[in-house]
Design an enzyme around this catalytic site. Structure first.
Site, PDB file in Angstrom:
ATOM      1  N   TRP A  96      -7.770 -20.587 -32.602  1.00  0.00           N
ATOM      2  CA  TRP A  96      -7.753 -20.219 -34.021  1.00  0.00           C
ATOM      3  C   TRP A  96      -7.421 -18.732 -34.081  1.00  0.00           C
ATOM      4  O   TRP A  96      -7.944 -17.938 -33.319  1.00  0.00           O
ATOM      5  CB  TRP A  96      -9.124 -20.526 -34.618  1.00  0.00           C
ATOM      6  CG  TRP A  96      -9.576 -19.756 -35.835  1.00  0.00           C
ATOM      7  CD1 TRP A  96     -10.474 -18.725 -35.845  1.00  0.00           C
ATOM      8  CD2 TRP A  96      -9.207 -19.990 -37.186  1.00  0.00           C
ATOM      9  NE1 TRP A  96     -10.674 -18.295 -37.130  1.00  0.00           N
ATOM     10  CE2 TRP A  96      -9.912 -19.054 -37.978  1.00  0.00           C
ATOM     11  CE3 TRP A  96      -8.342 -20.893 -37.811  1.00  0.00           C
ATOM     12  CZ2 TRP A  96      -9.782 -19.010 -39.357  1.00  0.00           C
ATOM     13  CZ3 TRP A  96      -8.211 -20.841 -39.183  1.00  0.00           C
ATOM     14  CH2 TRP A  96      -8.934 -19.912 -39.947  1.00  0.00           C
ATOM     15  N   ASP A 115     -11.906 -20.649 -27.447  1.00  0.00           N
ATOM     16  CA  ASP A 115     -13.224 -21.160 -27.050  1.00  0.00           C
ATOM     17  C   ASP A 115     -13.311 -21.228 -25.523  1.00  0.00           C
ATOM     18  O   ASP A 115     -12.295 -21.389 -24.838  1.00  0.00           O
ATOM     19  CB  ASP A 115     -13.426 -22.567 -27.630  1.00  0.00           C
ATOM     20  CG  ASP A 115     -13.628 -22.536 -29.142  1.00  0.00           C
ATOM     21  OD1 ASP A 115     -13.939 -21.450 -29.670  1.00  0.00           O
ATOM     22  OD2 ASP A 115     -13.478 -23.596 -29.782  1.00  0.00           O
TER      23      ASP A 115
HETATM   24  N1  ABN Z   1     -14.289 -23.018 -32.402  1.00  0.00           N
HETATM   25  C1  ABN Z   1     -15.674 -23.037 -32.469  1.00  0.00           C
HETATM   26  C2  ABN Z   1     -16.223 -24.397 -32.702  1.00  0.00           C
HETATM   27  C3  ABN Z   1     -16.508 -25.189 -31.622  1.00  0.00           C
HETATM   28  C4  ABN Z   1     -17.018 -26.458 -31.815  1.00  0.00           C
HETATM   29  C5  ABN Z   1     -17.207 -26.922 -33.098  1.00  0.00           C
HETATM   30  C6  ABN Z   1     -16.908 -26.116 -34.172  1.00  0.00           C
HETATM   31  C7  ABN Z   1     -16.416 -24.849 -33.975  1.00  0.00           C
END
Ligand code: ABN
Length: 170
Positions: A96, A115
């Site tokens: 993102w 992430d």
């Molecule tokens: N990108 C963070 C995230 C991870 C898992 C679920 C929602 C958001």
């Protein structure tokens, strides 16, 4: 016969001038003189990377400027940093993107919230600032997405906040 002698002598001299040591030196000299007349052109040094902004603040605080559009646990509180995943986790290849203003220079920077995946959620420093976030049905504009779905393990651990470049001015 004299005519033939003269012809061969002329041919031999011209051959020696173009293909012999003298010819080679002559060519080399011409190349050097030619090269020195070419202006120096700018060189892109890829290894130097984009210039990093001057920064101030606590990477472990949700108020840190890079986290303006984040939604997740801060990797800086989980054994990693804003730029790196904690040991034993893998960075998601999809991400993102947000645009945050650096208070030190007042410029807007593009931030990638990759992430880190492969361990259960970190559960420290949950940070949800959501600038520019849209509902999940606008999946291209929502930060509420587990980007680990694009990694080898889909288990989400924490989020990084990596400066990828300067944003266009509004
Ligand atoms: N990108 C963070 C995230 C991870 C898992 C679920 C929602 C958001």
């Amino acid at each position: 016969m004299k005519f033939l002698d003269q012809l061969f002598e002329k041919k031999a001299r011209s051959l020696a001038q173009t293909s012999g040591r003298r010819g080679l030196l002559k060519g080399l000299g011409a190349a050097l003189v030619g090269a020195s007349s070419i202006p120096l052109l700018p060189v892109a040094r890829a290894s130097e990377g984009p210039s990093m902004p001057k920064e101030f603040g606590d990477e472990g605080s949700c108020d840190y400027w890079r986290y303006c559009a984040v939604d997740g646990f801060l990797c800086a509180c989980c054994g990693g940093s804003t730029n790196s995943c904690p040991p034993g986790t893998e960075m998601s290849p999809i991400t993102w993107i947000g645009t945050c203003t650096n208070p030190v220079d007042g410029r807007n920077y593009v931030i990638s919230y990759n992430d880190c995946c492969g361990k259960t959620q970190c559960n420290s420093c949950l940070c949800q600032r959501d600038e520019g976030d849209r509902p999940l049905y606008r999946s291209d504009k929502s930060n509420d997405v587990n980007w680990c779905l694009g990694a080898s393990s889909s288990v989400y651990h924490c989020s990084t906040a990596i400066v990828v470049g300067i944003a266009f001015e509004k």
